[in-house]
Write a protein that holds these residues in place. Structure first.
Motif, mmCIF file in Angstrom:
data_model
loop_
_atom_site.group_PDB
_atom_site.id
_atom_site.type_symbol
_atom_site.label_atom_id
_atom_site.label_comp_id
_atom_site.label_asym_id
_atom_site.label_seq_id
_atom_site.Cartn_x
_atom_site.Cartn_y
_atom_site.Cartn_z
ATOM 1 N N TRP A 131 39.215 83.582 47.235
ATOM 2 C CA TRP A 131 38.668 83.488 48.424
ATOM 3 C C TRP A 131 38.418 82.210 49.039
ATOM 4 N N ASP A 132 38.627 81.921 50.154
ATOM 5 C CA ASP A 132 38.208 80.424 50.762
ATOM 6 C C ASP A 132 36.638 80.481 50.897
ATOM 7 N N ILE A 133 36.152 79.428 50.570
ATOM 8 C CA ILE A 133 34.409 79.570 50.565
ATOM 9 C C ILE A 133 33.858 78.295 51.360
ATOM 10 N N THR A 134 32.737 78.701 51.663
ATOM 11 C CA THR A 134 31.952 77.604 52.533
ATOM 12 C C THR A 134 30.661 77.702 52.043
ATOM 13 N N GLY A 135 29.846 76.791 51.476
ATOM 14 C CA GLY A 135 28.562 76.714 51.136
ATOM 15 C C GLY A 135 27.703 75.795 51.786
ATOM 16 N N VAL A 136 26.348 76.073 52.307
ATOM 17 C CA VAL A 136 25.544 75.410 52.875
ATOM 18 C C VAL A 136 24.203 75.192 52.477
ATOM 19 N N ASP A 137 23.700 74.032 51.949
ATOM 20 C CA ASP A 137 22.474 73.912 51.481
ATOM 21 C C ASP A 137 21.721 72.684 52.032
ATOM 22 N N ASN A 138 20.562 72.544 52.067
ATOM 23 C CA ASN A 138 20.072 71.398 52.697
ATOM 24 C C ASN A 138 19.597 70.206 51.431
ATOM 25 N N ASN A 139 19.838 70.454 50.108
ATOM 26 C CA ASN A 139 19.512 70.011 48.961
ATOM 27 C C ASN A 139 20.592 69.045 48.833
ATOM 28 N N SER A 140 20.777 67.669 48.879
ATOM 29 C CA SER A 140 21.817 66.917 48.404
ATOM 30 C C SER A 140 22.127 66.926 47.254
ATOM 31 N N LYS A 141 21.314 67.160 46.152
ATOM 32 C CA LYS A 141 21.865 67.448 44.679
ATOM 33 C C LYS A 141 22.681 68.737 44.425
ATOM 34 N N ASN A 142 22.037 69.874 45.377
ATOM 35 C CA ASN A 142 22.949 70.876 45.113
ATOM 36 C C ASN A 142 24.276 70.885 45.662
ATOM 37 N N ILE A 143 24.481 70.245 46.876
ATOM 38 C CA ILE A 143 25.714 70.002 47.423
ATOM 39 C C ILE A 143 26.707 68.915 46.440
ATOM 40 N N SER A 144 26.132 67.839 45.919
ATOM 41 C CA SER A 144 26.903 67.171 45.268
ATOM 42 C C SER A 144 27.344 68.056 43.779
ATOM 43 N N ASP A 145 26.441 68.794 43.269
ATOM 44 C CA ASP A 145 26.632 69.522 42.025
ATOM 45 C C ASP A 145 27.827 70.609 42.266
ATOM 46 N N ALA A 146 27.723 71.156 43.469
ATOM 47 C CA ALA A 146 28.631 72.010 44.033
ATOM 48 C C ALA A 146 30.067 71.490 44.208
ATOM 49 N N LYS A 147 30.265 70.389 44.901
ATOM 50 C CA LYS A 147 31.422 69.843 44.885
ATOM 51 C C LYS A 147 32.182 69.221 43.530
ATOM 52 N N ILE A 148 31.259 68.841 42.588
ATOM 53 C CA ILE A 148 31.773 68.322 41.271
ATOM 54 C C ILE A 148 32.241 69.785 40.796
ATOM 55 N N ASN A 149 31.355 70.939 40.510
ATOM 56 C CA ASN A 149 31.822 72.032 40.135
ATOM 57 C C ASN A 149 32.969 72.428 40.548
ATOM 58 N N PHE A 150 33.220 72.831 41.830
ATOM 59 C CA PHE A 150 34.650 73.249 42.258
ATOM 60 C C PHE A 150 35.881 72.297 42.105
ATOM 61 N N LYS A 151 35.676 71.048 42.286
ATOM 62 C CA LYS A 151 36.638 70.267 42.130
ATOM 63 C C LYS A 151 37.332 70.498 40.459
ATOM 64 N N TYR A 152 36.353 70.762 39.639
ATOM 65 C CA TYR A 152 36.651 71.001 38.246
ATOM 66 C C TYR A 152 37.275 72.425 38.077
ATOM 67 N N ILE A 153 36.814 73.415 38.836
ATOM 68 C CA ILE A 153 37.224 74.811 38.788
ATOM 69 C C ILE A 153 38.919 74.674 39.406
ATOM 70 N N LYS A 154 38.865 74.234 40.647
ATOM 71 C CA LYS A 154 40.336 73.992 41.256
ATOM 72 C C LYS A 154 41.119 73.534 40.333
ATOM 73 N N LYS A 155 41.007 72.301 39.519
ATOM 74 C CA LYS A 155 42.015 71.745 38.557
ATOM 75 C C LYS A 155 42.188 72.462 37.389
ATOM 76 N N LYS A 156 41.067 73.090 36.692
ATOM 77 C CA LYS A 156 41.306 73.830 35.551
ATOM 78 C C LYS A 156 41.935 75.063 35.768
ATOM 79 N N LEU A 157 41.925 75.808 36.942
ATOM 80 C CA LEU A 157 42.518 77.192 37.215
ATOM 81 C C LEU A 157 43.617 77.047 37.877
ATOM 82 N N ILE A 158 43.947 75.923 38.502
ATOM 83 C CA ILE A 158 44.588 75.613 39.242
ATOM 84 C C ILE A 158 45.188 76.612 40.503
ATOM 85 N N LEU A 159 43.813 76.576 41.270
ATOM 86 C CA LEU A 159 43.755 77.310 42.368
ATOM 87 C C LEU A 159 44.105 76.633 43.759
ATOM 88 N N ASN A 160 44.782 77.341 44.734
ATOM 89 C CA ASN A 160 45.158 76.848 45.830
ATOM 90 C C ASN A 160 44.201 77.110 47.016
#
Length: 109
Positions: free
Chosen positions: A50-79
């Motif tokens: 699925w294409d996903i979009t997340g919204v949160d008002n906490n900077s740390k949460n958004i930063s963590d999410a971006k790090i997590n999903f960059k890692y997932i995308k790379k490891k699982l080779i997702l498009n």
């Protein structure tokens, strides 16, 4: 892989049940989560293309999410795409022109 994640890791139990009961793993669509935290619920959708979009008002949460999903995308080779926005969810909804999502999650807010 999980050791590198930041914030919450696993999706909420009720969301997992709903996801598979409704056979959402068999389709590729777009989901928006308001109050997404570190993206733990969106992870399930993302790993099922699925294409996903997340919204949160906490900077740390958004930063963590971006790090997590960059890692997932790379490891699982997702498009598929992911986007995370640090914003008040109501302001975000007012700002976007069209709700171009098949599913909206509002689980932890």
């Amino acid at each position: 892989m999980i050791k590198k994640f930041k914030g919450l890791i696993y999706p909420d139990e009720y969301l997992i049940k709903f996801f598979f009961k409704e056979k959402l793993n068999k389709v590729k669509k777009k989901v928006l989560e308001l109050g997404c935290g570190s993206g733990n619920n969106l992870n399930l959708f993302y790993q099922h293309n699925w294409d996903i979009t997340g919204v949160d008002n906490n900077s740390k949460n958004i930063s963590d999410a971006k790090i997590n999903f960059k890692y997932i995308k790379k490891k699982l080779i997702l498009n598929n795409n992911f986007n995370f926005f640090k914003e008040d969810m109501l302001l975000y909804l007012k700002k976007i022109k069209h709700l171009n999502f098949d599913t909206i999650i509002f689980s932890n807010s």
